[in-house]
Design a protein around this motif. Sequence first.
Motif, PDB file in Angstrom:
ATOM      1  N   PRO A 179       0.836  -1.212   0.000  1.00 43.59           N
ATOM      2  CA  PRO A 179       0.000   0.000   0.000  1.00 43.59           C
ATOM      3  C   PRO A 179       0.867   1.256   0.000  1.00 43.59           C
ATOM      4  O   PRO A 179       2.008   1.229   0.446  1.00 43.59           O
ATOM      5  N   GLU A 180       0.325   2.341  -0.499  1.00 47.12           N
ATOM      6  CA  GLU A 180       1.083   3.575  -0.589  1.00 47.12           C
ATOM      7  C   GLU A 180       1.609   4.015   0.775  1.00 47.12           C
ATOM      8  O   GLU A 180       2.721   4.549   0.877  1.00 47.12           O
ATOM      9  N   GLU A 181       0.830   3.828   1.804  1.00 51.10           N
ATOM     10  CA  GLU A 181       1.238   4.252   3.139  1.00 51.10           C
ATOM     11  C   GLU A 181       2.032   3.177   3.873  1.00 51.10           C
ATOM     12  O   GLU A 181       2.441   3.385   5.015  1.00 51.10           O
ATOM     13  N   GLY A 182       2.264   2.048   3.229  1.00 52.17           N
ATOM     14  CA  GLY A 182       3.011   0.965   3.861  1.00 52.17           C
ATOM     15  C   GLY A 182       2.130   0.049   4.683  1.00 52.17           C
ATOM     16  O   GLY A 182       0.954   0.323   4.927  1.00 52.17           O
ATOM     17  N   TRP A 183       2.722  -1.066   5.110  1.00 49.38           N
ATOM     18  CA  TRP A 183       1.975  -2.064   5.882  1.00 49.38           C
ATOM     19  C   TRP A 183       1.944  -1.698   7.354  1.00 49.38           C
ATOM     20  O   TRP A 183       2.957  -1.316   7.939  1.00 49.38           O
ATOM     21  N   GLU A 184       0.793  -1.885   7.943  1.00 48.21           N
ATOM     22  CA  GLU A 184       0.638  -1.718   9.383  1.00 48.21           C
ATOM     23  C   GLU A 184       0.644  -3.100  10.020  1.00 48.21           C
ATOM     24  O   GLU A 184       0.120  -4.062   9.466  1.00 48.21           O
ATOM     25  N   ALA A 185       1.258  -3.211  11.188  1.00 54.05           N
ATOM     26  CA  ALA A 185       1.367  -4.506  11.863  1.00 54.05           C
ATOM     27  C   ALA A 185      -0.017  -5.071  12.185  1.00 54.05           C
ATOM     28  O   ALA A 185      -0.985  -4.318  12.343  1.00 54.05           O
ATOM     29  N   PRO A 186      -0.138  -6.400  12.279  1.00 57.23           N
ATOM     30  CA  PRO A 186      -1.420  -7.009  12.645  1.00 57.23           C
ATOM     31  C   PRO A 186      -1.961  -6.423  13.948  1.00 57.23           C
ATOM     32  O   PRO A 186      -1.196  -6.044  14.840  1.00 57.23           O
ATOM     33  N   GLU A 187      -3.258  -6.357  14.046  1.00 50.03           N
ATOM     34  CA  GLU A 187      -3.899  -5.770  15.224  1.00 50.03           C
ATOM     35  C   GLU A 187      -3.655  -6.610  16.466  1.00 50.03           C
ATOM     36  O   GLU A 187      -3.660  -7.842  16.416  1.00 50.03           O
ATOM     37  N   VAL A 188      -3.436  -5.946  17.578  1.00 50.94           N
ATOM     38  CA  VAL A 188      -3.319  -6.636  18.862  1.00 50.94           C
ATOM     39  C   VAL A 188      -4.737  -6.929  19.344  1.00 50.94           C
ATOM     40  O   VAL A 188      -5.539  -6.006  19.537  1.00 50.94           O
ATOM     41  N   THR A 189      -5.042  -8.195  19.525  1.00 54.86           N
ATOM     42  CA  THR A 189      -6.420  -8.587  19.842  1.00 54.86           C
ATOM     43  C   THR A 189      -6.604  -9.086  21.275  1.00 54.86           C
ATOM     44  O   THR A 189      -7.735  -9.173  21.744  1.00 54.86           O
ATOM     45  N   SER A 190      -5.523  -9.409  21.955  1.00 51.96           N
ATOM     46  CA  SER A 190      -5.642  -9.990  23.297  1.00 51.96           C
ATOM     47  C   SER A 190      -5.936  -8.925  24.347  1.00 51.96           C
ATOM     48  O   SER A 190      -5.604  -7.745  24.176  1.00 51.96           O
ATOM     49  N   GLU A 191      -6.558  -9.346  25.432  1.00 50.87           N
ATOM     50  CA  GLU A 191      -6.833  -8.458  26.562  1.00 50.87           C
ATOM     51  C   GLU A 191      -5.619  -8.454  27.496  1.00 50.87           C
ATOM     52  O   GLU A 191      -4.949  -9.466  27.668  1.00 50.87           O
ATOM     53  N   SER A 192      -5.363  -7.310  28.094  1.00 45.13           N
ATOM     54  CA  SER A 192      -4.211  -7.177  28.990  1.00 45.13           C
ATOM     55  C   SER A 192      -4.538  -7.674  30.393  1.00 45.13           C
ATOM     56  O   SER A 192      -5.623  -7.418  30.918  1.00 45.13           O
ATOM     57  N   THR A 193      -3.606  -8.379  30.999  1.00 46.91           N
ATOM     58  CA  THR A 193      -3.743  -8.785  32.388  1.00 46.91           C
ATOM     59  C   THR A 193      -3.258  -7.649  33.289  1.00 46.91           C
ATOM     60  O   THR A 193      -2.599  -6.706  32.844  1.00 46.91           O
ATOM     61  N   THR A 194      -3.562  -7.761  34.568  1.00 48.12           N
ATOM     62  CA  THR A 194      -3.089  -6.759  35.529  1.00 48.12           C
ATOM     63  C   THR A 194      -1.571  -6.705  35.546  1.00 48.12           C
ATOM     64  O   THR A 194      -0.975  -5.623  35.591  1.00 48.12           O
ATOM     65  N   ARG A 195      -0.950  -7.870  35.478  1.00 49.62           N
ATOM     66  CA  ARG A 195       0.515  -7.928  35.467  1.00 49.62           C
ATOM     67  C   ARG A 195       1.085  -7.236  34.240  1.00 49.62           C
ATOM     68  O   ARG A 195       2.066  -6.495  34.334  1.00 49.62           O
ATOM     69  N   ALA A 196       0.468  -7.450  33.087  1.00 49.07           N
ATOM     70  CA  ALA A 196       0.935  -6.835  31.846  1.00 49.07           C
ATOM     71  C   ALA A 196       0.869  -5.315  31.933  1.00 49.07           C
ATOM     72  O   ALA A 196       1.803  -4.609  31.520  1.00 49.07           O
ATOM     73  N   ILE A 197      -0.219  -4.797  32.468  1.00 54.55           N
ATOM     74  CA  ILE A 197      -0.388  -3.349  32.582  1.00 54.55           C
ATOM     75  C   ILE A 197       0.626  -2.762  33.562  1.00 54.55           C
ATOM     76  O   ILE A 197       1.199  -1.687  33.321  1.00 54.55           O
ATOM     77  N   GLN A 198       0.881  -3.472  34.661  1.00 59.23           N
ATOM     78  CA  GLN A 198       1.853  -2.992  35.636  1.00 59.23           C
ATOM     79  C   GLN A 198       3.258  -2.932  35.036  1.00 59.23           C
ATOM     80  O   GLN A 198       3.992  -1.952  35.226  1.00 59.23           O
ATOM     81  N   ILE A 199       3.638  -3.965  34.296  1.00 50.16           N
ATOM     82  CA  ILE A 199       4.961  -3.985  33.675  1.00 50.16           C
ATOM     83  C   ILE A 199       5.063  -2.909  32.607  1.00 50.16           C
ATOM     84  O   ILE A 199       6.085  -2.212  32.495  1.00 50.16           O
ATOM     85  N   ALA A 200       4.006  -2.751  31.821  1.00 48.79           N
ATOM     86  CA  ALA A 200       4.004  -1.724  30.779  1.00 48.79           C
ATOM     87  C   ALA A 200       4.157  -0.332  31.387  1.00 48.79           C
ATOM     88  O   ALA A 200       4.853   0.537  30.830  1.00 48.79           O
ATOM     89  N   SER A 201       3.516  -0.100  32.521  1.00 46.67           N
ATOM     90  CA  SER A 201       3.626   1.194  33.191  1.00 46.67           C
ATOM     91  C   SER A 201       5.051   1.441  33.662  1.00 46.67           C
ATOM     92  O   SER A 201       5.578   2.559  33.536  1.00 46.67           O
ATOM     93  N   ARG A 202       5.692   0.420  34.197  1.00 46.17           N
ATOM     94  CA  ARG A 202       7.086   0.550  34.636  1.00 46.17           C
ATOM     95  C   ARG A 202       8.007   0.797  33.443  1.00 46.17           C
ATOM     96  O   ARG A 202       8.938   1.616  33.526  1.00 46.17           O
ATOM     97  N   LEU A 203       7.749   0.116  32.350  1.00 43.78           N
ATOM     98  CA  LEU A 203       8.552   0.332  31.141  1.00 43.78           C
ATOM     99  C   LEU A 203       8.381   1.767  30.641  1.00 43.78           C
ATOM    100  O   LEU A 203       9.352   2.425  30.249  1.00 43.78           O
ATOM    101  N   GLY A 204       7.144   2.250  30.672  1.00 42.17           N
ATOM    102  CA  GLY A 204       6.880   3.595  30.203  1.00 42.17           C
ATOM    103  C   GLY A 204       7.622   4.651  31.003  1.00 42.17           C
ATOM    104  O   GLY A 204       8.118   5.642  30.442  1.00 42.17           O
ATOM    105  N   LYS A 205       7.724   4.453  32.298  1.00 40.83           N
ATOM    106  CA  LYS A 205       8.417   5.410  33.156  1.00 40.83           C
ATOM    107  C   LYS A 205       9.918   5.455  32.857  1.00 40.83           C
ATOM    108  O   LYS A 205      10.584   6.450  33.178  1.00 40.83           O
ATOM    109  N   LEU A 206      10.442   4.412  32.260  1.00 41.40           N
ATOM    110  CA  LEU A 206      11.866   4.358  31.905  1.00 41.40           C
ATOM    111  C   LEU A 206      12.084   4.662  30.423  1.00 41.40           C
ATOM    112  O   LEU A 206      13.153   4.388  29.879  1.00 41.40           O
ATOM    113  N   GLY A 207      11.065   5.215  29.787  1.00 44.10           N
ATOM    114  CA  GLY A 207      11.207   5.599  28.382  1.00 44.10           C
ATOM    115  C   GLY A 207      11.403   4.431  27.440  1.00 44.10           C
ATOM    116  O   GLY A 207      12.086   4.559  26.420  1.00 44.10           O
ATOM    117  N   ALA A 208      10.800   3.286  27.764  1.00 37.39           N
ATOM    118  CA  ALA A 208      11.008   2.076  26.960  1.00 37.39           C
ATOM    119  C   ALA A 208      10.457   2.228  25.549  1.00 37.39           C
ATOM    120  O   ALA A 208       9.415   2.856  25.335  1.00 37.39           O
TER     121      ALA A 208
END
Length: 206
Positions: free
Chosen positions: A73-102
């Motif tokens: 496509p002219e705008e390039g390929w977009e990665a497949p959609e993320v379809t899974s639901e996040s667990t509490t652990r996943a959200i907590q780790i993601a928040s910690r990663l975000g605070k470190l500029g991951a």
Amino acid sequence: KNEPPSLRDSDLSSSKANDVFGQENSKFALARRRYMLAGSSVLLASLSDARGRSARAQRWDPSYAFVDNVRTPEEGWEAPEVTSESTTRAIQIASRLGKLGAIMYGAYWCPHCNSQKNMFGKEAMKKIKYIECAEDGKDTATKSLACTALAGYPTWEIDGAQFPGERTFDEFETILDTIETSRPPGASIGWTRKFLEELSKKDRGN
């Protein structure tokens, strides 16, 4: 409960640091080939239908790996959609990663990248910065220094330090515990990268 290792330990050596911060080779080198060979059931889908959809689609579909002459496509390929639901652990780790500029560097066609995203789930991935490095990917940064310097996908940058390969939650927690207990209070993003660079220079000087 054992205390997490600290980078300020007086007996820290480059070999110990590599246990947590090592740049080990992941299996990304064969990822695309395995991705294309795996899931043979996809071949049962109508290739003619895939050809028709591929010309209009912006989001990459794994079935396209088995179709010849798929037009980007002219705008390039977009990665497949993320379809899974996040667990509490996943959200907590993601928040910690975000605070470190991951940052997660990846490619739309990379199965390990898409597996990693779905491990976190939709909500958690909103907290994580993702950079597309595939040349024909949507909003690609393929020519940036960050992408050209990567050994493969996915590669994580956490507090400026790079961690190649798909990671488990246990691995993320070990990395995060080590960084968080080692950074001086108020340290800016990138402290860990600078620390490891200084450590490497000292080792080369010995």
